[in-house]
Design a protein around this motif. Sequence first.
Motif, PDB file in Angstrom:
ATOM      1  N   ALA A  64      35.072  33.288  40.248  1.00 18.73           N
ATOM      2  CA  ALA A  64      35.424  32.272  41.233  1.00 18.73           C
ATOM      3  C   ALA A  64      35.313  30.878  40.639  1.00 18.73           C
ATOM      4  O   ALA A  64      36.179  30.019  40.844  1.00 18.73           O
ATOM      5  CB  ALA A  64      34.533  32.392  42.472  1.00 18.73           C
ATOM      6  N   ARG A  65      34.237  30.635  39.896  1.00 13.75           N
ATOM      7  CA  ARG A  65      34.060  29.322  39.266  1.00 13.75           C
ATOM      8  C   ARG A  65      35.147  29.067  38.225  1.00 13.75           C
ATOM      9  O   ARG A  65      35.510  27.926  37.971  1.00 13.75           O
ATOM     10  CB  ARG A  65      32.679  29.244  38.626  1.00 13.75           C
ATOM     11  N   ALA A  66      35.675  30.154  37.609  1.00 14.01           N
ATOM     12  CA  ALA A  66      36.757  30.028  36.640  1.00 14.01           C
ATOM     13  C   ALA A  66      38.125  29.998  37.325  1.00 14.01           C
ATOM     14  O   ALA A  66      39.148  29.966  36.640  1.00 14.01           O
ATOM     15  CB  ALA A  66      36.698  31.173  35.635  1.00 14.01           C
ATOM     16  N   ARG A  67      38.120  30.000  38.657  1.00 12.92           N
ATOM     17  CA  ARG A  67      39.348  29.968  39.467  1.00 12.92           C
ATOM     18  C   ARG A  67      40.223  31.192  39.231  1.00 12.92           C
ATOM     19  O   ARG A  67      41.454  31.110  39.183  1.00 12.92           O
ATOM     20  CB  ARG A  67      40.157  28.686  39.195  1.00 12.92           C
ATOM     21  N   GLU A  68      39.603  32.335  39.093  1.00 13.85           N
ATOM     22  CA  GLU A  68      40.320  33.594  38.909  1.00 13.85           C
ATOM     23  C   GLU A  68      40.166  34.419  40.180  1.00 13.85           C
ATOM     24  O   GLU A  68      39.304  35.309  40.278  1.00 13.85           O
ATOM     25  CB  GLU A  68      39.757  34.326  37.685  1.00 13.85           C
ATOM     26  N   ALA A  69      40.990  34.098  41.160  1.00 11.36           N
ATOM     27  CA  ALA A  69      40.831  34.665  42.496  1.00 11.36           C
ATOM     28  C   ALA A  69      40.963  36.184  42.514  1.00 11.36           C
ATOM     29  O   ALA A  69      40.178  36.886  43.164  1.00 11.36           O
ATOM     30  CB  ALA A  69      41.838  34.032  43.450  1.00 11.36           C
ATOM     31  N   GLY A  70      41.973  36.706  41.821  1.00 10.57           N
ATOM     32  CA  GLY A  70      42.194  38.147  41.832  1.00 10.57           C
ATOM     33  C   GLY A  70      41.029  38.921  41.251  1.00 10.57           C
ATOM     34  O   GLY A  70      40.567  39.918  41.822  1.00 10.57           O
ATOM     35  N   GLN A  71      40.512  38.449  40.101  1.00 13.88           N
ATOM     36  CA  GLN A  71      39.390  39.140  39.474  1.00 13.88           C
ATOM     37  C   GLN A  71      38.117  38.988  40.297  1.00 13.88           C
ATOM     38  O   GLN A  71      37.302  39.900  40.372  1.00 13.88           O
ATOM     39  CB  GLN A  71      39.181  38.593  38.059  1.00 13.88           C
ATOM     40  N   ALA A  72      37.958  37.817  40.932  1.00 14.92           N
ATOM     41  CA  ALA A  72      36.792  37.612  41.793  1.00 14.92           C
ATOM     42  C   ALA A  72      36.809  38.592  42.963  1.00 14.92           C
ATOM     43  O   ALA A  72      35.787  39.193  43.309  1.00 14.92           O
ATOM     44  CB  ALA A  72      36.761  36.175  42.304  1.00 14.92           C
ATOM     45  N   GLU A  73      37.973  38.768  43.572  1.00 16.17           N
ATOM     46  CA  GLU A  73      38.077  39.681  44.715  1.00 16.17           C
ATOM     47  C   GLU A  73      37.821  41.119  44.287  1.00 16.17           C
ATOM     48  O   GLU A  73      37.133  41.873  44.988  1.00 16.17           O
ATOM     49  CB  GLU A  73      39.446  39.553  45.374  1.00 16.17           C
ATOM     50  N   ARG A  74      38.355  41.513  43.126  1.00 16.58           N
ATOM     51  CA  ARG A  74      38.129  42.884  42.655  1.00 16.58           C
ATOM     52  C   ARG A  74      36.641  43.130  42.389  1.00 16.58           C
ATOM     53  O   ARG A  74      36.119  44.205  42.689  1.00 16.58           O
ATOM     54  CB  ARG A  74      38.960  43.145  41.395  1.00 16.58           C
ATOM     55  N   SER A  75      35.966  42.128  41.840  1.00 13.45           N
ATOM     56  CA  SER A  75      34.531  42.280  41.574  1.00 13.45           C
ATOM     57  C   SER A  75      33.747  42.372  42.873  1.00 13.45           C
ATOM     58  O   SER A  75      32.779  43.141  42.982  1.00 13.45           O
ATOM     59  CB  SER A  75      34.029  41.112  40.729  1.00 13.45           C
ATOM     60  N   LEU A  76      34.144  41.581  43.883  1.00 14.79           N
ATOM     61  CA  LEU A  76      33.489  41.663  45.189  1.00 14.79           C
ATOM     62  C   LEU A  76      33.668  43.041  45.804  1.00 14.79           C
ATOM     63  O   LEU A  76      32.718  43.624  46.355  1.00 14.79           O
ATOM     64  CB  LEU A  76      34.055  40.605  46.135  1.00 14.79           C
ATOM     65  N   ASP A  77      34.882  43.574  45.723  1.00 13.42           N
ATOM     66  CA  ASP A  77      35.140  44.914  46.275  1.00 13.42           C
ATOM     67  C   ASP A  77      34.300  45.968  45.552  1.00 13.42           C
ATOM     68  O   ASP A  77      33.746  46.877  46.180  1.00 13.42           O
ATOM     69  CB  ASP A  77      36.625  45.257  46.149  1.00 13.42           C
ATOM     70  N   ALA A  78      34.206  45.831  44.231  1.00 11.86           N
ATOM     71  CA  ALA A  78      33.407  46.789  43.462  1.00 11.86           C
ATOM     72  C   ALA A  78      31.934  46.678  43.817  1.00 11.86           C
ATOM     73  O   ALA A  78      31.223  47.687  43.902  1.00 11.86           O
ATOM     74  CB  ALA A  78      33.614  46.541  41.963  1.00 11.86           C
ATOM     75  N   ALA A  79      31.457  45.438  44.047  1.00 11.92           N
ATOM     76  CA  ALA A  79      30.054  45.233  44.432  1.00 11.92           C
ATOM     77  C   ALA A  79      29.776  45.867  45.795  1.00 11.92           C
ATOM     78  O   ALA A  79      28.739  46.512  45.996  1.00 11.92           O
ATOM     79  CB  ALA A  79      29.726  43.742  44.458  1.00 11.92           C
TER      80      ALA A  79
END
Length: 427
Positions: free
Chosen positions: A274-289
């Motif tokens: 999220a801090r790197a402004r990578e919305a797609g990867q941030a969302e995938r990591s949240l879903d995995a968490a």
Amino acid sequence: METFGDAVRRLSGSESLRSVARRAHLDAAHLSRIVRGIRPPTHLYASALDEAFGTDELVAMIGGSSVGEWTIDGEAWRRRDSEGLAAMLLAETPSAGNALRLAHEWLIADPPQVYEVRAGRRIGQSTVERVIERVQQLRLLDDHLGGTGTYQVVTAELVATAGLLRDASYTEAIGQRLLVAIAELCQLAGWVASDAGQHADAQRLYLTGVRAAHAGGDAPGAANNLSSLSYQVANIGDPRDAVILARSAVRGAGRAATATTRALLLDRLSWAHARAREAGQAERSLDAADGAYSDRKAADDPPWTYWLSLEEVEIMAGRVWTELRRPLRAVPILERATAGYDDSAARETSLYLTWLAESLLQAGEIERSAETASRALGLSLRAGSVRADGRVQTLRRLLGEYRGTPAADDFEEEYRVAMESNDEGPE
């Protein structure tokens, strides 16, 4: 025979090396030197490239897994390594903190580690268990005091335990358990140092914790230290570096990580994205968490995951969406999650309310944002946390863009009055 560089070119296809480096958060010039065979490939670069390409073959080509980044000079742990680790821990004298009564009481008597060394006894499992119990007590203390209130206490405990590692007599198995305890203390000391604004000290402590945990055979403990460092870097440094650190932590923990541990590591990875402004990867990591947390079995978890609750998982999601400026997602999550926190946990409640206030401001709810910011300000004044103070200052700046509106002007006046009456507060 295909070289590492040949494999990178093959996997890149028509994509340029510069584009690959940017996507993998790597230095393009150094990657070019590796591909041309001028520099040898490292596990860190191979792991990052595998993540970008969606393969595991580059790490396999150089022999091993991402955990290889945590080897100790390729040799077994020896007594002189313990002495070196203790020297690292003792390299800097902690600054005096403004610890509250409970913290001062903790420091009145020497810890049991000191008595064991003075007595010259060969220590056993019971001594290590006492050390581990004290680490957990310190974690609970930190829940009620900010970093400025616990910094001196935790670092003093760490110094005493490092002395035990250096000077006591013990079996190899007890030595490994002691190293794991030191790694846990390093993570806690790094956390409170970062909360107290001692960022260089925190980095040293986290990296020492990685080394100690790996030497003790505790891959998840090493990952916890590394992902904690990622969290600090994401907040005060280059978010791209934070992504690499967080990815390495997830991979390094591997199958030894419990579901709760994996959820924690993935949450910190989502924040770095999220801090790197990578919305797609941030969302995938949240879903995995979320998925990992739903599979948790508390009995299997290491003690340092005790604080990760469903509310904490939701708050990280709300923070990520706030950072990505998606208030319609952030506000409902943060409102629901913060409702479960009261003012007794001043630091956490203050921090989480600042994110709610920021997301409300993004949604155009200036009055509600200022009201929430006011509550966060009041809590931060007694939290003893540089992080909480910094977040309130960020809110002041954001609300300052709405000067001329009654709500924003009222908050500015409240902030000024609070700082005038607080000797430690910035103007």
